[in-house]
Write an enzyme that holds these catalytic residues in place. Structure first.
Site, PDB file in Angstrom:
ATOM      1  N   PRO A 162      14.645 -46.466 -91.682  1.00  0.00           N
ATOM      2  CA  PRO A 162      15.978 -45.851 -90.187  1.00  0.00           C
ATOM      3  C   PRO A 162      16.493 -47.687 -90.124  1.00  0.00           C
ATOM      4  CG  PRO A 162      14.162 -45.663 -89.133  1.00  0.00           C
ATOM      5  CD  PRO A 162      13.483 -46.030 -91.310  1.00  0.00           C
ATOM      6  N   GLY A 163      16.651 -48.313 -89.950  1.00  0.00           N
ATOM      7  CA  GLY A 163      16.670 -49.724 -89.910  1.00  0.00           C
ATOM      8  C   GLY A 163      16.363 -50.605 -88.445  1.00  0.00           C
ATOM      9  N   GLY A 164      15.157 -50.023 -87.838  1.00  0.00           N
ATOM     10  CA  GLY A 164      14.507 -51.522 -86.365  1.00  0.00           C
ATOM     11  C   GLY A 164      14.569 -52.006 -86.819  1.00  0.00           C
ATOM     12  N   LYS A 165      14.161 -52.774 -88.315  1.00  0.00           N
ATOM     13  CA  LYS A 165      13.242 -54.168 -88.979  1.00  0.00           C
ATOM     14  C   LYS A 165      14.474 -55.116 -88.522  1.00  0.00           C
ATOM     15  CE  LYS A 165       8.394 -52.170 -90.636  1.00  0.00           C
ATOM     16  NZ  LYS A 165       9.288 -50.598 -90.103  1.00  0.00           N
ATOM     17  N   ASP A 171       9.106 -52.660 -96.432  1.00  0.00           N
ATOM     18  CA  ASP A 171       8.387 -51.488 -95.674  1.00  0.00           C
ATOM     19  C   ASP A 171       8.830 -50.646 -96.859  1.00  0.00           C
ATOM     20  OD1 ASP A 171       7.576 -50.210 -93.882  1.00  0.00           O
ATOM     21  OD2 ASP A 171       8.498 -50.143 -92.381  1.00  0.00           O
ATOM     22  N   CYS A 199       3.302 -47.901 -93.770  1.00  0.00           N
ATOM     23  CA  CYS A 199       3.322 -46.412 -92.564  1.00  0.00           C
ATOM     24  C   CYS A 199       1.844 -45.674 -93.328  1.00  0.00           C
ATOM     25  CB  CYS A 199       4.029 -46.810 -91.862  1.00  0.00           C
ATOM     26  SG  CYS A 199       5.139 -45.062 -92.411  1.00  0.00           S
TER      27      CYS A 199
END
Length: 411
Positions: free
Chosen positions: A235-238, A295, A348
């Protein structure tokens, strides 16, 4: 007219049925199950009831079976309703009379009388749940000696973790938001906070990201003047972490809606990245990158404390399918690292097939993760990888389960 609280129970029953009978995620099931539930409070209650029933399912079923000689199939409606009734009483502190008033209308005739009898028997006995949930037997067998420690981290849903755009402002934001910090650029708040109402949301000072999920990008370091490829980026956090650290980021994901959300988050945080909608199994970049972060899509069993449905949906077939995909993606990712560059692989997942077994396949020189790069209390493995489990850092609120490995290419 519905009894107050009954719409939430009806929706929770649909959620539970979708996960346990059809193998859907709670998120997938939410839109149809919650359709027509008007109040925000009822929608939140439905999610909480279904989530707690899934988190404690093995123990709830043991209680149900102890109070009746009648064999109730796993997907029988009386068992489903009783799971929710017990979750409401034992986990959400709903008074027994309110549980009966809102739970029994889910059933009719004989099943209603059976559920009433079972629930009343358990109330009279004064039953309770163990300190930590019992894992489903197949899950406990897969996780082996780690299972008890993991289960200890599942007793309560997780806190809210924020990643800051400016790590230098960590102390300021921790104070302003009333949270704690476990690393520069991280703030942890108590769960139940309405994210959009928090100070700093509108101006993009931070984004929501579990502490463990923030570690892979951190392990690439600062990036001014250098390029980074974020594969399977949603979703773009990294992507935002890398952009905030000065990297020139190319973020690749196959989902148009996910990329649209990423673009909105980048705009909110005033960060920039090049977004590419493509399948990473067939896409080819124009050149190589100073850093590649993969990821990879995975079973997400490491998120079981926030998504307890994974305890009941995931088995050997899903693990094998995703491990095959991860191997293919990792092989491609190794080609796109410049000499002198770094590759970080993460999932994860708590499954060795999606973590350690993938890392052992890579012939690149290892770049071992160091303890001084991690929050206090986390220690790399002897191989220089990182394995986190729910239950680690328990005194500070825990973190998701992740596997992370890092390599470098000689210059």
């Amino acid at each position: 007219m519905d009894i107050p609280g009954l719409p939430a129970r009806k929706a929770a029953l649909k959620l539970l049925d979708a996960v346990l009978r059809r193998g859907e995620t709670l998120d997938q099931a939410a839109q149809p199950a919650l359709q027509g539930v008007r109040s925000d409070a009822d929608r939140a209650l439905a999610r909480a009831l279904a989530g707690e029933a899934l988190r404690w399912l093995t123990d709830l079923d043991a209680l149900i079976d102890s109070a009746t000689r009648q064999v109730l199939p796993d997907d029988a409606k009386p068992r489903m309703a009783l799971r929710l009734m017990l979750a409401g009483w034992l986990r959400l502190d709903t008074p027994p009379h309110a549980v009966i008033a809102t739970g029994l209308p889910l059933l009719v005739g004989g099943p209603r009388r059976l559920a009433h009898g079972v629930f009343s028997t358990l109330v009279k006995r004064g039953v309770s749940l163990p300190a930590a949930p019992s894992l489903p037997e197949p899950v406990a067998q897969r996780w082996g000696e780690r299972a008890a420690a993991i289960a200890s981290g599942l007793a309560v849903p997780p806190p809210l973790d924020l990643t800051l755009r400016d790590p230098a402002a960590t102390a300021e934001w921790a104070e302003r938001l009333g949270g704690i910090s476990l690393l520069p650029g991280h703030v942890r708040l108590e769960r139940g906070t309405a994210v959009e109402r928090l100070e700093g949301f509108r101006e993009g000072a931070w984004w929501v990201q579990d502490l463990a999920a923030s570690l892979p990008a951190r392990l690439l370091g600062e990036g001014p003047g250098r390029t980074a490829l974020d594969l399977c980026a949603a979703p773009g956090g990294k992507t935002m972490q890398l952009a905030a650290a000065g990297w020139q980021v190319t973020a690749v994901d196959s989902g148009a809606k996910r990329l649209q959300r990423m673009q909105e988050n980048l705009a909110r945080t005033d960060l920039a990245a090049t977004l590419v909608q493509a399948d990473a199994l067939v896409w080819e970049p124009e050149g190589q990158f100073d850093a590649v972060l993969l990821d990879a899509p995975c079973t997400a069993t490491g998120t079981c404390r926030r998504h307890p449905d994974v305890l009941h949906r995931i088995g050997p077939r899903q693990i094998a399918e995703l491990a095959e995909l991860q191997a293919a993606l990792l092989t491609r990712a190794t080609r796109w690292v410049k000499p002198g560059g770094r590759l970080v692989y993460a999932t994860c997942s708590l499954e060795p097939a999606e973590g350690e077994e993938q890392a052992r396949r890579i012939a690149l020189p290892a770049d071992p993760i160091r303890a001084d790069e991690l929050p206090a209390g986390l220690v790399p493995t002897a191989a220089g990888w990182l394995r986190t489990d729910p239950g680690m850092l328990a005194d500070a609120g825990g973190l998701d389960g992740f596997f992370i490995a890092r390599w470098h290419l000689p210059s």
